[in-house]
Design a protein around this motif. Structure first.
Motif, short mmCIF file in Angstrom:
data_model
loop_
_atom_site.label_atom_id
_atom_site.label_comp_id
_atom_site.label_asym_id
_atom_site.label_seq_id
_atom_site.Cartn_x
_atom_site.Cartn_y
_atom_site.Cartn_z
N SER A 185 0.83 -1.20 0.00
CA SER A 185 0.00 0.00 0.00
C SER A 185 0.87 1.25 0.00
N MET A 220 -0.98 2.48 3.73
CA MET A 220 -1.09 1.65 4.92
C MET A 220 0.24 0.97 5.21
N LYS A 266 1.47 -3.23 5.20
CA LYS A 266 0.54 -4.08 4.44
C LYS A 266 1.28 -4.79 3.31
N ASN A 298 0.39 -7.53 0.14
CA ASN A 298 -0.72 -8.12 -0.59
C ASN A 298 -0.32 -9.40 -1.33
#
Length: 464
Positions: free
Chosen positions: A319, A322, A325, A327
Motif C-alpha cells: 500500500s 497503509m 501491508k 498483498n
C-alpha cells in the motif's frame, strides 16, 4: 530509391526495403494491418511450423516431378533456415489481419523464395528463378498451408505449456507432503465444516492440475490432423494425384509426430473445431487455476482479521498509505491472466461460429487468441510456482487452535451420540461460547477417553 526495390503484384508496383527477404505482399500487409502490435515474428513456433509445411510440400512436389532439383534445393535451403530459427525478424505482419491468413502464408513464401534466390546466387525479387507463388506455394493454398502450420505451432507450444503445468503440479504435490500432518478445519460455503489436513488441501490442488495435464495432451492430438492437398476449398484443385498423402507423410517425418491426413478435405478446410476444443481446455485450466488462487488468497488473509492459515511469500509493499501491508500479488496476477484466457476463449467461439460455407476467414484471430492464452498461462504458472508456491509456509499452531475451538468437530460425534444430540451440543456451543469438548463431558454423553479417541486428529481426516 537505392534503399528499396520495386516489386509487382495484382495491384501494381510497391517499394520493398532492398535488404528485406519478404516481398510485395508482405509489405502490403504491413501497410494495411496496424492493429495489435503483435507480429508474426513474436511467435517463433508458428514460423518454424511454416518452414516445416513449406519443406514438406516441396519434398512432395519434387518427388512427383513438379519441381526441378535446383528450385527444390533452393526452397529446401530457405525452409530449413526458418526451421532452424533464423530470419524471424523478416516476419513483420500483424497477427490480426483480414484475408484468412494469406498475409502470413505469403510472408513465408516470399522469405523462403528470396532465401532460395540467394542460395542460387540470384538477386532478391528475381522470382523467375524461384517464385513465392509458382514454386514455394506449389500445390498449396493459404487455406491448407496456414491452418496446418497453425496447428503444428500450437502442438509445439502445448508441450511448453504442459511442462510448466507439470512443474506446478509437482510444487503443489511437494507442499502436500510437507503439510501432511497439519490438522485444520475444512470449510463449505465459507462456514466451518469438518477437520482435514493442510496436506489434503494442497494434494487436491495438485490432483486437479494433474487432470489438466492429461486433458491438454489428449486434446492437442487433434492438431496433428492436416488438410494439406485441399488447396482452396478441399477439392484439391491444382494439386497432383497423390500429393496430399505424400505431403502429409513428409511433414510427419520432418516433425517426427504422427501427422495424418483428414478424412474429408472439404470438411477439414472449413472446420475449426480443433481450435474450439483446445481453447476450451485452456479455459478449463484457467478456471481451476483461478479457483486455486482464490483459495490461496483466502487461506493467507489477515494477518489478524482473516483466516491466516498459510503465509504467502512477501513480494512487495502492499500500500502507498497503509504501513506494513503486504498483498497476495502473485495469486492476483494469475487470477487476471485466467480472466484474459477465459475472454480469449469467447473470442475463439465467436470466430469459429463466424465461418461461412467452405472457409472460416477468422482463423487469424483464433490462432492469435490461443497463442496469447498459451503464452500467458505458461508464464503465469511459472510465476506462481517460483514466486509463491515454493515458499508457502503454514501457521501450524493457529491451524490446531482453529480445530479445537471449532463447532465443526461436532460432526465427528454424529456416529456416537446421534444427529439430534450433536445439533443440541453445537447450538449450545454457539450460544454460550463453551467448547464442544467440554459440553459433551458435562452432559455425560461420552467419557473423556472415548472423546479423546474420537477427536484425535488422525481419526477425523478419513473414513471411520
Amino acid at each position: 530509391m537505392e534503399d528499396f526495390r520495386l516489386e509487382t503484384d495484382l495491384l501494381g508496383e510497391l517499394q520493398v526495403p532492398a535488404n528485406a527477404y519478404y516481398g510485395v505482399q508482405t509489405q502490403r500487409a504491413v501497410n494495411n494491418f496496424k492493429i495489435s502490435n503483435h507480429k508474426l515474428s513474436d511467435y517463433k513456433e508458428f514460423i518454424r511450423a511454416l518452414g516445416i509445411v513449406k519443406l514438406g510440400a516441396a519434398k512432395a512436389n519434387f518427388k512427383l516431378g513438379l519441381l526441378s532439383e535446383d528450385i527444390y534445393k533452393a526452397i529446401e535451403f530457405g525452409s530449413n533456415e526458418l526451421i532452424q530459427g533464423n530470419y524471424f525478424d523478416e516476419f513483420p505482419v500483424d497477427m490480426i489481419q483480414g484475408g484468412a491468413g494469406t498475409s502470413v502464408n505469403m510472408n513465408a513464401n516470399e522469405v523462403i523464395a528470396n532465401l532460395g534466390l540467394e542460395f542460387l546466387g540470384k538477386a532478391k525479387g528475381d522470382y523467375t528463378f524461384c517464385s513465392p507463388n509458382d514454386h514455394v506455394n506449389l500445390s498449396q493454398s493459404t487455406n491448407d498451408a496456414y491452418p496446418t502450420a497453425l496447428k503444428l505451432a500450437l502442438f509445439d507450444m502445448n508441450k511448453q505449456l504442459v511442462f510448466a503445468l507439470e512443474k506446478l503440479f509437482f510444487a503443489f504435490d511437494k507442499k502436500a507432503g510437507e503439510f501432511h500432518h497439519l490438522i485444520k478445519m475444512g470449510r463449505t460455503q465459507l462456514q466451518d465444516a469438518v477437520p482435514m489436513t493442510l496436506g489434503q488441501e494442497f494434494e487436491a490442488f495438485a490432483i486437479t492440475l494433474k487432470k489438466e495435464i492429461i486433458a491438454l495432451r489428449r486434446v492437442s492430438l487433434s492438431f496433428l490432423e492436416t488438410n494439406m492437398g485441399a488447396t482452396a476449398i478441399g477439392t484439391g484443385l491444382n494439386a497432383a494425384p497423390g500429393y496430399a498423402e505424400l505431403c502429409t507423410k513428409e511433414i510427419a517425418e520432418l516433425l517426427n509426430e504422427p501427422v495424418v491426413l483428414a478424412e474429408n478435405l472439404v470438411e477439414a478446410t472449413s472446420d475449426t473445431s480443433a481450435f474450439v476444443e483446445y481453447s476450451g481446455a485452456l479455459k478449463k485450466l484457467s478456471i481451476k487455476l483461478s479457483k486455486i488462487c482464490n483459495d490461496l488468497r483466502l487461506l493467507a488473509s489477515g494477518p489478524r482479521a482473516g483466516l491466516f492459515e498459510i503465509n504467502l511469500p512477501p513480494k512487495q509493499p502492499g500500500s502507498s498509505i497503509m504501513p506494513g501491508k503486504v498483498n497476495p500479488v502473485i495469486p492476483e496476477v494469475v487470477n487476471q491472466v485466467c480472466f484474459k484466457v477465459i475472454g480469449n476463449d469467447l473470442t475463439v467461439a465467436f470466430a469459429a461460429e463466424a465461418g461461412q460455407l467452405q472457409l472460416n476467414v477468422m482463423e487469424p484471430i483464433i490462432g492469435f487468441s490461443i497463442m496469447e492464452s498459451m503464452q500467458y498461462l505458461t508464464n503465469a504458472m511459472d510465476t506462481l510456482r517460483k514466486e509463491c508456491i515454493d515458499d508457502i509456509t503454514a501457521n501450524a499452531e493457529h491451524l490446531k487452535n482453529e480445530v479445537q475451538n471449532s463447532i465443526g468437530i461436532v460432526t465427528a460425534l454424529n456416529p456416537h451420540i446421534g444427529y439430534k444430540a450433536s445439533t443440541k451440543i453445537a447450538k449450545q456451543a454457539l450460544e454460550t461460547g463453551e467448547s464442544v469438548y467440554q459440553l459433551v463431558l458435562d452432559q455425560n454423553l461420552l467419557s473423556k477417553e472415548q472423546l479423546d479417541e474420537i477427536l484425535d486428529p488422525k481419526n477425523m481426516v478419513g473414513p471411520l
